[in-house]
Design a protein around this motif. Structure first.
Motif, PDB file in Angstrom:
ATOM      1  N   TYR A   1      49.268  38.306  43.156  1.00 52.76           N
ATOM      2  CA  TYR A   1      48.285  38.929  42.272  1.00 52.76           C
ATOM      3  C   TYR A   1      47.308  39.790  43.075  1.00 52.76           C
ATOM      4  CZ  TYR A   1      50.063  35.491  38.978  1.00 52.76           C
ATOM      5  OH  TYR A   1      50.885  34.741  38.181  1.00 52.76           O
ATOM      6  N   LEU A   2      47.256  41.076  42.715  1.00 52.47           N
ATOM      7  CA  LEU A   2      46.264  41.997  43.275  1.00 52.47           C
ATOM      8  C   LEU A   2      45.137  42.150  42.262  1.00 52.47           C
ATOM      9  CD1 LEU A   2      48.200  44.956  44.953  1.00 52.47           C
ATOM     10  CD2 LEU A   2      46.851  43.193  46.062  1.00 52.47           C
ATOM     11  N   ALA A   3      43.908  42.073  42.727  1.00 52.40           N
ATOM     12  CA  ALA A   3      42.755  42.169  41.834  1.00 52.40           C
ATOM     13  C   ALA A   3      41.824  43.271  42.315  1.00 52.40           C
ATOM     14  CB  ALA A   3      42.010  40.845  41.774  1.00 52.40           C
TER      15      ALA A   3
ATOM     16  N   VAL B   1      43.964  40.378  47.314  1.00 50.29           N
ATOM     17  CA  VAL B   1      44.897  39.391  46.772  1.00 50.29           C
ATOM     18  C   VAL B   1      44.113  38.185  46.275  1.00 50.29           C
ATOM     19  CG1 VAL B   1      46.844  37.870  47.284  1.00 50.29           C
ATOM     20  CG2 VAL B   1      46.753  40.159  48.289  1.00 50.29           C
ATOM     21  N   VAL B   2      44.451  37.698  45.086  1.00 48.43           N
ATOM     22  CA  VAL B   2      43.814  36.503  44.522  1.00 48.43           C
ATOM     23  C   VAL B   2      44.903  35.532  44.086  1.00 48.43           C
ATOM     24  CG1 VAL B   2      41.753  37.753  43.770  1.00 48.43           C
ATOM     25  CG2 VAL B   2      43.701  37.530  42.218  1.00 48.43           C
ATOM     26  N   SER B   3      44.505  34.348  43.685  1.00 48.31           N
ATOM     27  CA  SER B   3      45.441  33.316  43.269  1.00 48.31           C
ATOM     28  C   SER B   3      45.652  33.357  41.754  1.00 48.31           C
ATOM     29  CB  SER B   3      44.930  31.936  43.685  1.00 48.31           C
ATOM     30  OG  SER B   3      43.733  31.628  42.977  1.00 48.31           O
ATOM     31  N   ARG B   4      46.640  32.596  41.298  1.00 46.24           N
ATOM     32  CA  ARG B   4      46.905  32.509  39.862  1.00 46.24           C
ATOM     33  C   ARG B   4      45.702  31.925  39.119  1.00 46.24           C
ATOM     34  NH1 ARG B   4      51.564  31.883  36.661  1.00 46.24           N
ATOM     35  NH2 ARG B   4      52.861  31.872  38.528  1.00 46.24           N
ATOM     36  N   GLU B   5      45.040  30.930  39.725  1.00 42.34           N
ATOM     37  CA  GLU B   5      43.864  30.336  39.090  1.00 42.34           C
ATOM     38  C   GLU B   5      42.755  31.368  38.921  1.00 42.34           C
ATOM     39  OE1 GLU B   5      45.574  29.016  41.557  1.00 42.34           O
ATOM     40  OE2 GLU B   5      46.511  27.364  40.438  1.00 42.34           O
ATOM     41  N   ASP B   6      42.625  32.268  39.895  1.00 36.14           N
ATOM     42  CA  ASP B   6      41.619  33.321  39.774  1.00 36.14           C
ATOM     43  C   ASP B   6      41.928  34.248  38.603  1.00 36.14           C
ATOM     44  OD1 ASP B   6      40.258  32.351  41.997  1.00 36.14           O
ATOM     45  OD2 ASP B   6      41.413  33.585  43.395  1.00 36.14           O
ATOM     46  N   VAL B   7      43.208  34.570  38.424  1.00 33.90           N
ATOM     47  CA  VAL B   7      43.595  35.448  37.316  1.00 33.90           C
ATOM     48  C   VAL B   7      43.339  34.754  35.977  1.00 33.90           C
ATOM     49  CG1 VAL B   7      45.521  36.687  36.257  1.00 33.90           C
ATOM     50  CG2 VAL B   7      45.284  36.637  38.739  1.00 33.90           C
ATOM     51  N   ASN B   8      43.584  33.452  35.925  1.00 36.85           N
ATOM     52  CA  ASN B   8      43.265  32.720  34.695  1.00 36.85           C
ATOM     53  C   ASN B   8      41.778  32.791  34.374  1.00 36.85           C
ATOM     54  OD1 ASN B   8      45.948  31.988  34.423  1.00 36.85           O
ATOM     55  ND2 ASN B   8      45.681  30.026  35.471  1.00 36.85           N
ATOM     56  N   SER B   9      40.944  32.728  35.408  1.00 43.32           N
ATOM     57  CA  SER B   9      39.506  32.832  35.184  1.00 43.32           C
ATOM     58  C   SER B   9      39.117  34.231  34.725  1.00 43.32           C
ATOM     59  CB  SER B   9      38.746  32.465  36.467  1.00 43.32           C
ATOM     60  OG  SER B   9      38.955  33.434  37.478  1.00 43.32           O
ATOM     61  N   LEU B  10      39.906  35.235  35.103  1.00 38.45           N
ATOM     62  CA  LEU B  10      39.640  36.602  34.635  1.00 38.45           C
ATOM     63  C   LEU B  10      39.741  36.671  33.118  1.00 38.45           C
ATOM     64  CD1 LEU B  10      39.356  39.719  34.993  1.00 38.45           C
ATOM     65  CD2 LEU B  10      41.836  39.790  35.261  1.00 38.45           C
ATOM     66  N   HIS B  11      40.785  36.081  32.551  1.00 36.62           N
ATOM     67  CA  HIS B  11      40.956  36.136  31.100  1.00 36.62           C
ATOM     68  C   HIS B  11      39.970  35.229  30.383  1.00 36.62           C
ATOM     69  CE1 HIS B  11      44.423  38.552  31.842  1.00 36.62           C
ATOM     70  NE2 HIS B  11      45.058  37.591  32.499  1.00 36.62           N
ATOM     71  N   LYS B  12      39.598  34.133  31.018  1.00 39.00           N
ATOM     72  CA  LYS B  12      38.582  33.281  30.418  1.00 39.00           C
ATOM     73  C   LYS B  12      37.223  33.964  30.404  1.00 39.00           C
ATOM     74  CE  LYS B  12      40.794  28.918  31.739  1.00 39.00           C
ATOM     75  NZ  LYS B  12      40.677  27.697  32.579  1.00 39.00           N
TER      76      LYS B  12
ATOM     77  N   MET C   1      30.579  40.496  35.187  1.00 36.68           N
ATOM     78  CA  MET C   1      31.532  39.522  35.713  1.00 36.68           C
ATOM     79  C   MET C   1      31.709  39.773  37.198  1.00 36.68           C
ATOM     80  SD  MET C   1      35.413  38.742  34.443  1.00 36.68           S
ATOM     81  CE  MET C   1      36.308  37.323  35.041  1.00 36.68           C
ATOM     82  N   ASP C   2      31.547  38.727  37.993  1.00 41.63           N
ATOM     83  CA  ASP C   2      31.718  38.830  39.433  1.00 41.63           C
ATOM     84  C   ASP C   2      33.213  38.727  39.747  1.00 41.63           C
ATOM     85  OD1 ASP C   2      31.309  38.988  42.124  1.00 41.63           O
ATOM     86  OD2 ASP C   2      30.727  36.901  42.388  1.00 41.63           O
ATOM     87  N   TRP C   3      33.823  39.870  39.968  1.00 35.46           N
ATOM     88  CA  TRP C   3      35.264  39.932  40.173  1.00 35.46           C
ATOM     89  C   TRP C   3      35.581  41.126  41.064  1.00 35.46           C
ATOM     90  CZ3 TRP C   3      39.424  36.983  38.897  1.00 35.46           C
ATOM     91  CH2 TRP C   3      40.681  37.558  39.014  1.00 35.46           C
ATOM     92  N   PRO C   4      36.512  41.002  41.993  1.00 32.39           N
ATOM     93  CA  PRO C   4      37.309  39.815  42.320  1.00 32.39           C
ATOM     94  C   PRO C   4      36.458  38.704  42.931  1.00 32.39           C
ATOM     95  CG  PRO C   4      38.286  41.813  43.217  1.00 32.39           C
ATOM     96  CD  PRO C   4      36.917  42.167  42.779  1.00 32.39           C
ATOM     97  N   PRO C   5      36.940  37.459  42.807  1.00 30.47           N
ATOM     98  CA  PRO C   5      36.157  36.338  43.341  1.00 30.47           C
ATOM     99  C   PRO C   5      36.134  36.353  44.851  1.00 30.47           C
ATOM    100  CG  PRO C   5      38.294  35.584  42.589  1.00 30.47           C
ATOM    101  CD  PRO C   5      38.182  37.016  42.170  1.00 30.47           C
ATOM    102  N   GLU C   6      35.106  35.722  45.400  1.00 28.65           N
ATOM    103  CA  GLU C   6      34.969  35.622  46.846  1.00 28.65           C
ATOM    104  C   GLU C   6      36.047  34.707  47.391  1.00 28.65           C
ATOM    105  OE1 GLU C   6      33.272  36.423  50.547  1.00 28.65           O
ATOM    106  OE2 GLU C   6      32.775  37.268  48.600  1.00 28.65           O
ATOM    107  N   ARG C   7      36.765  35.154  48.425  1.00 30.92           N
ATOM    108  CA  ARG C   7      37.788  34.339  49.065  1.00 30.92           C
ATOM    109  C   ARG C   7      37.240  33.798  50.373  1.00 30.92           C
ATOM    110  NH1 ARG C   7      42.758  34.784  46.774  1.00 30.92           N
ATOM    111  NH2 ARG C   7      42.971  32.770  47.797  1.00 30.92           N
TER     112      ARG C   7
END
Length: 594
Positions: free
Chosen positions: A273-275, A380-391, A513-519
């Motif tokens: 996942y690219l964000a 690059v982000v994780s699947r959980e991060d992408v789920n938080s994007l839609h939430k 919205m703070d995105w992409p999340p901090e890695r």
């Protein structure tokens, strides 16, 4: 020893079982030996000591084994002939162009093979004169061929993959952002018929127990206890327990099969996942391809302007674009942009999305998008991060609308000032007429938190044009709030001002919205990631950052604590000199990417 020879002769000559399966069944009987290949198996999976080999001590036994190995094994149907499987895996990996780093091997074995294994075990039990008691299974438990085969196959793959490649499984594989899945499937033409016979027997047993046909867990707890392997097919446990006679599934005694299994291999990488955030500067650009039937309405889209440059330099099969909400094609997305994510499927190499490469991709997209689309913060982000994007689609958004009163109407400043007092205004919005053909007709409740109108000077029509800044719920139909949509949105701006109002242009100025999340942890404990203003995150966003010599404090912002920053430069002493510093958290400054 004579008993072992008798068992081996029965399995190899009468039943027609290969050396690997012969040793497994003898090990089940309890006669344990040793072998190098089996020692490797136990090193991989110590839970199953039944895979130990029997050493063939005499030359006569070795000759006997060699003479029978060429025949088709009636137990595994050549599933344990690993040479062909390893060769197919090597060819599949080479053809796919996949770079192997972390890989997971998934096996799929025909149910027919498992059933034939149980049938051989039952025949061996009868041969030995064993009888089942109430405390034991009717058919002796033999470990699943899949679980026995996996460690043997992994041992062989170590020789064809790079030394840095590592096999992972279970929880470890789920924790990684990307894993190469090597899916090995064995097929047999008779498997479908056997499965249908098994299904019919299970339905009869279900009806006998008078349980619901649509129940997924119709077997009792006693039946579950008969299945030692967690991943083992529950129906096989019922056969072992004698609840489903194996004679009703396979002919008895076990018939000879003349056709071996065939092996096929597929190699796939889990999604990467690219964000990032995109800024849309055009009023003639939809977010996704706009098609009416098969007719394309507009040439490009935000999705294509982002995906195409990535596809030209990164090897993958397909990409799926998603974002936190969407804007109409005639609405610009300004400010720091709208959060988005790209799900890249079957990426060939993780090196293509390293931080350095992400910066190169970002520049390629911005050069291609020119004055239409720009992106930032690509990572690059994780699947959980992408789920938080839609939430996070329910978070607030800020808009700027250019409004115009109908001809012959005007509004005084005092009337506009009253709008500012309408905070947390709750709207009841029916589905707009313009999208009613593709969306459910329903009433949506949305909230406008703040509104701030400002009159625009117009010599020809004074007091008729104004801008309206709004902070609203995500999903609020701003256009319909302004003109009322024939009364389908209540209250609306027309009813609040008492005059007809229409919208000329609309911009989304920010998505909160703070995105992409901090890695990972921030680089400095003194300066967290949210700084004075979003323009500090990318030095190219403002001219004062283009020449580091103008302001030495910007050479490395992470080295300067916030307490020293206001004392270093005059621009911070008088906030009026630079409007972007008046209120950094709500600044309306719209940066342009260099």
């Amino acid at each position: 020893m004579e008993e072992m020879d008798s068992i081996r002769e029965f399995l190899r000559l009468e039943v027609g079982v290969c050396a690997e399966c012969t040793n497994r069944f003898i090990s089940w009987k309890g006669h344990l030996g040793s072998s190098s290949s089996c020692e490797a198996t136990e090193a991989e999976d110590p839970e199953f000591p039944l895979t130990k080999k029997i050493r063939l001590d005499t030359a006569e036994e070795e000759k006997k084994n060699a003479s029978t190995d060429s025949a088709l094994c009636q137990s595994c149907l050549e599933v344990f002939s690993l040479e062909s499987a390893v060769e197919r895996i090597s060819c599949a990996v080479s053809e796919s162009g996949m770079e192997i780093d972390r890989y997971q091997v998934n096996l799929s074995i025909p149910t027919l093979v498992e059933l034939r294994q149980l049938a051989v075990a039952s025949q061996l039990q009868q041969r030995l004169g064993c009888s089942a008691s109430k405390e034991t299974k009717t058919i002796p438990y033999v470990p699943s061929a899949k679980k026995l085969l996996l460690p043997l196959l992994l041992q062989r793959l170590k020789g064809i993959f790079p030394a840095a490649a590592k096999a992972v499984s279970g929880p470890e594989a789920r924790e990684l952002d990307s894993v190469v899945s090597i899916n090995v499937t064995w097929d047999h033409p008779d498997d479908a018929g056997v499965c249908k016979s098994l299904q019919r027997q299970l339905v009869k047993l279900k009806q006998k127990k008078k349980l619901a046909k649509d129940s997924d867990s119709w077997w009792g707890s006693a039946d579950k206890e008969l299945c030692p392997d967690k991943g083992r097919n529950q129906s096989l446990a019922l056969i072992e327990s004698g609840q489903v006679p194996i004679q009703d599934i396979l002919a008895w005694p076990l018939p000879k099969s003349s056709q071996a299994v065939t092996c096929r291999v597929s190699v796939k990488r889990s999604a990467v996942y690219l964000a990032g955030r995109y800024v849309k500067l055009s009023r003639q650009l939809p977010q996704t391809p706009w098609l009416v039937g098969t007719v394309r309405k507009m040439e490009d889209s935000v999705e294509e302007l982002i995906v195409n440059p990535v596809k030209s330099s990164v090897r993958f099969d397909s990409a799926r674009f998603s974002s936190s909400g969407r804007e109409d094609c005639d609405v610009r997305m300004l400010g720091t942009g709208r959060p988005f994510a790209l799900e890249i499927r079957n990426l060939r190499s993780l090196a293509d999305v390293e931080p350095r490469r992400c910066k190169e991709l970002e520049r390629a997209i911005n050069e291609s998008g020119a004055d239409r689309v720009q992106v930032r913060d690509l990572c690059v982000v994780s699947r959980e991060d992408v789920n938080s994007l839609h939430k996070g689609e329910g978070r607030a958004k800020n808009y700027v609308a250019l409004c115009r009163l109908a001809d012959g109407h005007s509004v005084e400043r005092e009337s506009l000032d009253k709008i500012c007092d309408a905070q947390n205004l709750v709207l009841q919005q029916k589905t707009p007429l313009r999208v009613l053909h593709r969306r459910t007709n329903m009433v949506r409740e949305r909230t406008i938190y703040t509104m701030s109108p400002e009159m625009v000077a117009d010599l020809e029509r004074p007091n008729s044009i104004f801008t309206l800044r709004l902070r609203t719920d995500a999903g609020t139909y701003i256009k319909e709030f302004v003109h009322g949509d024939l009364g389908r949105t209540q209250p609306n701006l027309c009813s609040m001002l008492g005059v007809p109002v229409d919208i000329v242009a609309l911009d989304c100025s920010s998505v909160e919205m703070d995105w992409p999340p901090e890695r990972g942890p921030p680089a400095s404990p003194h300066i967290p990631r949210p700084q004075l203003h979003p323009i500090f995150r990318e030095p190219q966003l403002h001219p004062i950052f283009r020449d580091p010599q103008l302001h030495p404090i910007f050479r490395d912002p992470q080295l300067h604590p916030p307490s020293a920053t206001p004392q270093l430069h005059l621009i911070f002493r008088d906030p009026q000199l630079h409007p972007i510093f008046r209120d950094p958290s709500t600044s309306t400054h719209i940066p342009r990417l260099a």
